[in-house]
Design a protein around this motif. Sequence first.
Motif, PDB file in Angstrom:
ATOM      1  N   UNK A  39      45.780  44.465  52.601  1.00 31.45           N
ATOM      2  CA  UNK A  39      46.362  43.752  53.744  1.00 31.45           C
ATOM      3  C   UNK A  39      46.769  42.332  53.348  1.00 31.45           C
ATOM      4  N   UNK A  40      45.958  41.669  52.552  1.00 37.91           N
ATOM      5  CA  UNK A  40      46.303  40.309  52.127  1.00 37.91           C
ATOM      6  C   UNK A  40      47.508  40.298  51.185  1.00 37.91           C
ATOM      7  N   UNK A  41      47.615  41.283  50.304  1.00 34.91           N
ATOM      8  CA  UNK A  41      48.715  41.335  49.337  1.00 34.91           C
ATOM      9  C   UNK A  41      50.021  41.763  50.005  1.00 34.91           C
ATOM     10  N   UNK A  42      49.931  42.725  50.934  1.00 32.03           N
ATOM     11  CA  UNK A  42      51.124  43.242  51.601  1.00 32.03           C
ATOM     12  C   UNK A  42      50.775  43.522  53.062  1.00 32.03           C
ATOM     13  N   UNK A  43      50.863  42.517  53.913  1.00 24.98           N
ATOM     14  CA  UNK A  43      50.395  42.639  55.296  1.00 24.98           C
ATOM     15  C   UNK A  43      51.101  43.705  56.130  1.00 24.98           C
ATOM     16  N   UNK A  44      52.225  44.216  55.667  1.00 25.68           N
ATOM     17  CA  UNK A  44      52.949  45.224  56.449  1.00 25.68           C
ATOM     18  C   UNK A  44      52.790  46.639  55.883  1.00 25.68           C
ATOM     19  N   UNK A  45      51.976  46.811  54.858  1.00 27.49           N
ATOM     20  CA  UNK A  45      51.883  48.110  54.188  1.00 27.49           C
ATOM     21  C   UNK A  45      51.051  49.144  54.945  1.00 27.49           C
ATOM     22  N   UNK A  46      50.006  48.730  55.596  1.00 30.60           N
ATOM     23  CA  UNK A  46      49.112  49.672  56.272  1.00 30.60           C
ATOM     24  C   UNK A  46      49.498  49.761  57.741  1.00 30.60           C
ATOM     25  N   UNK A  47      50.065  50.908  58.101  1.00 33.15           N
ATOM     26  CA  UNK A  47      50.520  51.131  59.473  1.00 33.15           C
ATOM     27  C   UNK A  47      49.459  51.896  60.253  1.00 33.15           C
TER      28      UNK A  47
END
Length: 137
Positions: A39-47
């Motif tokens: 989540x910190x590295x790619x805040x939009x990756x986990x839907x």
Amino acid sequence: MTTIRTATLADVEAILTFWVAAAEGTDRRDDPAKVVALIERDPEALLVYELDGAIAGTVIAGWDGWRAHLYRLAVAPEHRRKGIARQLIAAAEKRFKAFGAFRVDAMVLNDNTDAHPAWSGTGYTRQEQWGRWVRHL
């Protein structure tokens, strides 16, 4: 009420609990620190698909700048066959299209035959010429 949104750090424990019930055949020891790092590295990756305020589905839509990858498509057993997986896949594909991706791959366990109709029903096909090679670190 339903919504698809990105996961937040406040969701981590609930997502890990959800995966125990809904993610078939996981081979990872789910570590909260790894989900936090995602989540910190790619805040939009986990839907996250929410139904009446509860998690009913998830998918990780990973983009490495070169390829689009889908992982951890999971739907709560009591909510399967209602189009949730299809909606999550569509949301992930929309994210990838915004990056200019032209192809996406999905990690699907061969033995998870319950998941295969969701993937084939959304236009995904199995690539017989490729195999996944792994090494545990």
